[in-house]
Design a protein around this motif. Structure first.
Motif, short mmCIF file in Angstrom:
data_model
loop_
_atom_site.label_atom_id
_atom_site.label_comp_id
_atom_site.label_asym_id
_atom_site.label_seq_id
_atom_site.Cartn_x
_atom_site.Cartn_y
_atom_site.Cartn_z
N ASN A 55 0.81 -1.23 0.00
CA ASN A 55 0.00 0.00 0.00
C ASN A 55 0.84 1.27 0.00
O ASN A 55 0.54 2.24 0.70
CB ASN A 55 -0.95 0.01 1.21
CG ASN A 55 -1.94 -1.13 1.16
OD1 ASN A 55 -2.56 -1.37 0.13
ND2 ASN A 55 -2.08 -1.85 2.27
N ILE A 56 1.91 1.25 -0.78
CA ILE A 56 2.80 2.41 -0.88
C ILE A 56 2.62 3.08 -2.23
O ILE A 56 2.75 2.44 -3.28
CB ILE A 56 4.27 1.99 -0.69
CG1 ILE A 56 4.48 1.45 0.73
CG2 ILE A 56 5.21 3.16 -0.96
CD1 ILE A 56 5.83 0.83 0.95
N ARG A 57 2.31 4.34 -2.20
CA ARG A 57 2.23 5.16 -3.41
C ARG A 57 3.64 5.60 -3.78
O ARG A 57 4.40 6.05 -2.93
CB ARG A 57 1.34 6.38 -3.15
CG ARG A 57 1.09 7.28 -4.34
CD ARG A 57 0.10 6.70 -5.29
NE ARG A 57 -0.31 7.67 -6.31
CZ ARG A 57 -0.91 7.33 -7.43
NH1 ARG A 57 -1.19 6.07 -7.69
NH2 ARG A 57 -1.26 8.25 -8.31
N SER A 58 4.02 5.46 -5.05
CA SER A 58 5.41 5.73 -5.43
C SER A 58 5.50 6.65 -6.65
O SER A 58 4.67 6.60 -7.55
CB SER A 58 6.13 4.41 -5.73
OG SER A 58 5.41 3.64 -6.68
N VAL A 59 6.55 7.48 -6.63
CA VAL A 59 6.78 8.44 -7.71
C VAL A 59 8.25 8.42 -8.12
O VAL A 59 9.14 8.58 -7.27
CB VAL A 59 6.41 9.88 -7.30
CG1 VAL A 59 6.55 10.83 -8.49
CG2 VAL A 59 5.00 9.94 -6.73
N ASP A 60 8.50 8.22 -9.40
CA ASP A 60 9.84 8.32 -9.98
C ASP A 60 10.04 9.77 -10.40
O ASP A 60 9.37 10.26 -11.31
CB ASP A 60 9.94 7.37 -11.18
CG ASP A 60 11.27 7.46 -11.91
OD1 ASP A 60 12.19 8.13 -11.42
OD2 ASP A 60 11.37 6.86 -13.00
N VAL A 61 10.95 10.48 -9.72
CA VAL A 61 11.17 11.91 -9.97
C VAL A 61 12.42 12.08 -10.82
O VAL A 61 13.54 11.85 -10.37
CB VAL A 61 11.30 12.70 -8.65
CG1 VAL A 61 11.44 14.20 -8.95
CG2 VAL A 61 10.11 12.44 -7.74
N MET A 62 12.22 12.48 -12.07
CA MET A 62 13.32 12.66 -13.01
C MET A 62 13.55 14.16 -13.26
O MET A 62 12.71 14.98 -12.96
CB MET A 62 13.01 11.94 -14.32
CG MET A 62 12.72 10.45 -14.15
SD MET A 62 12.24 9.63 -15.70
CE MET A 62 10.59 10.34 -15.96
N GLY A 63 14.69 14.47 -13.85
CA GLY A 63 14.99 15.87 -14.16
C GLY A 63 16.48 16.11 -14.15
O GLY A 63 17.26 15.31 -13.60
N SER A 64 16.91 17.20 -14.72
CA SER A 64 18.33 17.49 -14.81
C SER A 64 18.88 18.02 -13.49
O SER A 64 18.13 18.37 -12.56
CB SER A 64 18.61 18.49 -15.94
OG SER A 64 17.85 19.66 -15.75
N ILE A 65 20.20 18.08 -13.38
CA ILE A 65 20.85 18.61 -12.20
C ILE A 65 20.47 20.08 -12.02
O ILE A 65 20.52 20.87 -12.97
CB ILE A 65 22.38 18.49 -12.33
CG1 ILE A 65 22.79 17.01 -12.39
CG2 ILE A 65 23.10 19.19 -11.18
CD1 ILE A 65 24.25 16.80 -12.72
#
Length: 218
Positions: free
Chosen positions: A32-42
């Protein structure tokens, strides 16, 4: 023959990554864990955004964890840890992105029963992460006005492979001579108007609540 071999190897790597990502997704879902892959440049503000969202979620009694992905070092890990987030550091070595197997190994180091939301901060890169889903519920890409107004045109793939696009540091757009509308219009054209880029300023706490709601984290 050489080219055929290279294509075959790449296909195998991507297929295996997809299989492990699928397992990661079910593992998190089962807990029951909501997960987010957070991408982006430095420098786009990924770490600051994660910390700000975690602070807001904590007020609601929602517990957060994180995987801090970097090629080397532990700067982001320390920032998250000092902010009270249950975080694991994940160095990729020479790789320019996290992959599903790295996330699988990192999940074994987290007290999975003590968190409700997991942020996976990917390596600062707008190219490689696009091809490697990690098993998160959502993929978000964060860019900032300091990167110029041509980011969507230069890196279309990562925006097409993301569920949510965030434009950070909108408070200083005029000072870096960037037109926010140009970036948002490019994104709208790329997605056929199906999605709208979200604006925020982590520094001034603008747009963060709306982003949390869009991610369905509360």
């Amino acid at each position: 023959m050489h080219n055929i071999t290279e294509i075959g190897m790449e296909y195998d790597v991507l297929r295996e990554n997809a299989n492990i990502a699928h397992m990661n997704h079910h593992f998190l879902e089962d807990h029951n864990i909501r997960s987010v892959d957070v991408m982006g440049s430095i420098g786009s503000g990924k770490t600051s955004l994660i910390i700000k969202m975690a602070e807001k979620l904590a007020v609601k009694g929602i517990r957060t964890g994180a995987i801090a992905g970097d090629v080397t070092g532990d700067d982001d890990y320390k920032r998250m840890r000092n902010a009270g987030i249950s975080v694991v550091n994940c160095n990729t070595g020479h790789e320019c992105h996290l992959d599903a197997n790295m996330v699988k190994r990192s999940l074994k180091k987290i007290d999975i029963h003590s968190i409700d939301v997991l942020f996976i901060e990917n390596v600062g890169n707008l190219v490689c992460p696009a091809d490697f889903p990690l098993g998160a519920d959502l993929r978000a890409v964060v860019i900032s006005t300091t990167e110029g107004d041509d980011m969507v045109r230069k890196h279309p793939d990562i925006f097409l492979h993301s569920d949510i696009a965030v434009l950070n540091k909108t408070d200083i757009a005029e000072y870096v001579d960037v037109d926010v509308n140009v970036i948002k219009n490019d994104y709208s054209k790329l997605t056929g108007g199906a999605r709208e880029m979200m604006e925020c300023s982590v520094r001034h706490d603008k747009g963060v609540n709306e982003l949390i709601a869009a991610m369905k984290l509360w």
